[in-house]
Enzyme design. Structure first.
Site, short mmCIF file in Angstrom:
data_model
loop_
_atom_site.label_atom_id
_atom_site.label_comp_id
_atom_site.label_asym_id
_atom_site.label_seq_id
_atom_site.Cartn_x
_atom_site.Cartn_y
_atom_site.Cartn_z
CE LYS A 107 84.51 39.73 101.35
NZ LYS A 107 84.18 41.29 102.55
C1 PLP Z 1 82.66 41.87 101.76
C2 PLP Z 1 82.64 42.47 102.53
C3 PLP Z 1 80.88 43.50 102.84
C4 PLP Z 1 80.43 43.06 101.35
O1 PLP Z 1 79.73 41.41 101.25
P1 PLP Z 1 79.55 41.02 99.58
O2 PLP Z 1 79.67 39.93 99.54
O3 PLP Z 1 81.02 41.63 98.83
O4 PLP Z 1 78.07 41.83 99.20
C5 PLP Z 1 80.82 43.62 104.07
N1 PLP Z 1 80.89 43.67 105.24
C6 PLP Z 1 81.87 43.50 105.20
C7 PLP Z 1 83.24 43.96 106.39
C8 PLP Z 1 83.06 42.96 103.82
O5 PLP Z 1 84.03 42.78 104.54
#
Ligand code: PLP
Length: 428
Positions: A107
């Protein structure tokens, strides 16, 4: 480029307004009005391009001239300041490691891109924004780090008390400056509901609230980059590519599907989930039934009502048959996830954390239907982010990367809240 509300095609706004507002006034998610495939020559010569050049090519049509090219280039350079390697784990199976950024979570890309877009839009206007974000784990840290010190933006993060890992909590609660962490007595869905409610609350309009969840297009769209970077690295094998995303709010996989609509040759997508199986159930029986989230060891995916799923449905005009040609979704228990982590480690020496392991499981299942393909699972966080689970399941001791070391002696600061009234009182 304009964006319309998925609740009302006739309500459309500019890129800038969609970024600043986050969610349309009718609660709809914003969606781009046109999706124009990239040229064949771009894909033919992609290996010759830097990640920054690819990023610019992919995102520019979505931003159009609302950010001038020189500034957009700078934003992309600051967003993509780390590597995205595809690591061979088994024959024809690769881990696309998305965790080499400042908070060691995928993210980071969305967080850094969005904060810089917002800073650009604020530069010439005498206004302050408050970014309100709910996190089930990694979003908060990436958003906090991405926005730290950004002028005229306050960041307020809601996280479920006791339901994020120790390192995740430190990433949210130790930064200070323009970042405040609210520790919610509840689960992730409670946090997300409060955030959605605040956006629609007229009594809070003076705060210029915006969202930094993957519902915000500036968080969502740059996630397309990963899929192009994977293609760039694996194209040489000349085999169909299958990509498995460990999925929670379905932002990441939704960006992958948008990349496919831009012409990126990905043969099939898998959304692998933990016990929060709303989408796998939907594919099985055609009924979309959101439910309260349940806690798992892959807690960043503990989402019972994935926000971005409506965007995916939009891309297939709600045609389930067409959708199923490109997309599968499978659910895994914590027990299955732990066994997968152990098997990957004992067979290959590769350390996958629980989210990556869920992605791996979904990938292996789907690959049974596609011989002679190459599979990619997304490793969405560094194993250190899930230290307790990884060390106890694999009986290993992880060394702590420098990005994380500096957190360990910092003091946690959070404000406890129980309900929406508390949130409102805090925002004032
Ligand atoms: C947010 C997150 C996900 C899921 O991603 P989405 O885009 O919400 O489906 C998977 N793994 C980790 C480590 C995350 O932080």
């Amino acid at each position: 480029m304009n964006y319309y509300s998925l609740n009302n095609k006739y309500h459309s706004v500019s890129f800038k307004d969609a970024v600043i507002k986050g969610l349309a006034p009718d609660r709809g998610l914003y969606f781009p009005e046109t999706i124009t495939p990239l040229t064949q020559s771009f894909f033919d010569s992609i290996e010759a391009l830097s990640n920054e050049e690819i990023g610019l090519k992919v995102i520019q049509p979505f931003v159009s001239n609302e950010i001038p090219e020189a500034e957009l280039k700078q934003i992309i350079a600051e967003t993509l300041c780390f590597d995205f390697p595809c690591i061979a784990v088994e024959e024809n199976v690769y881990s696309l490691e998305l965790y080499h950024g400042p908070t060691m979570a995928f993210k980071d890309v969305g967080g850094r891109f969005m904060s810089r877009c917002l800073a650009y839009f604020n530069k010439n206007e005498n206004q302050k924004n408050t970014v309100l974000v709910a996190t089930s784990g990694d979003t908060g840290g990436a958003v906090a780090s991405g926005f730290l010190g950004v002028k005229d933006v306050d960041v307020v993060i809601l996280y479920p008390s006791g339901k994020v890992s120790d390192i995740q909590e430190r990433q949210l609660t130790t930064l200070g400056q323009n970042i405040t962490a609210l520790e919610v007595n509840g689960v992730f869905d409670d946090c997300q509901d409060m955030v959605k409610k605040a956006f629609l609350d007229n009594n809070l309009s003076h705060k210029n609230l915006t969202s930094a969840n993957s519902i915000n297009i500036a968080r969502w769209l740059p996630q397309m980059f990963y899929f192009f970077f994977a293609y760039k690295q694996l194209k040489k094998h000349n085999k169909p590519l299958i990509v498995s995303c460990p999925s929670g709010n379905f932002g990441n996989i939704c960006a992958g599907i948008l990349a496919k609509k831009l012409g990126l040759p990905i043969a099939h997508f898998v959304a692998a989930t933990n016990a929060n199986d709303t989408v796998p159930q939907f594919l099985q029986n055609g009924k979309y039934e959101p439910k309260p989230s349940v806690a798992t060891i892959s807690n960043a995916m503990d989402v019972g009502n994935p926000s971005n799923f409506v965007r995916i449905q939009e891309m297939y005009q709600n045609d389930l048959c067409e959708f199923k040609k490109d997309f599968s979704s499978y659910t895994y228990t914590d027990e299955e996830t732990k066994i997968a982590m152990q098997e990957i480690y004992s067979n290959t020496g590769y350390i996958a954390e629980p989210h990556g392991a869920v992605g791996y499981l979904g990938l292996k299942k789907e690959m049974q239907n596609h011989s002679n393909s190459i599979g990619i699972f997304l490793e969405t966080a560094h194993p250190i982010k899930f230290l307790d689970v990884v060390e106890s399941v694999l009986k290993v001791q992880l060394s702590i990367p420098t990005q994380i070391k500096s957190l360990l002696d910092k003091e946690k600061t959070s404000i406890k809240i129980n309900n929406y009234d508390d949130l409102k009182a805090f925002l004032g």
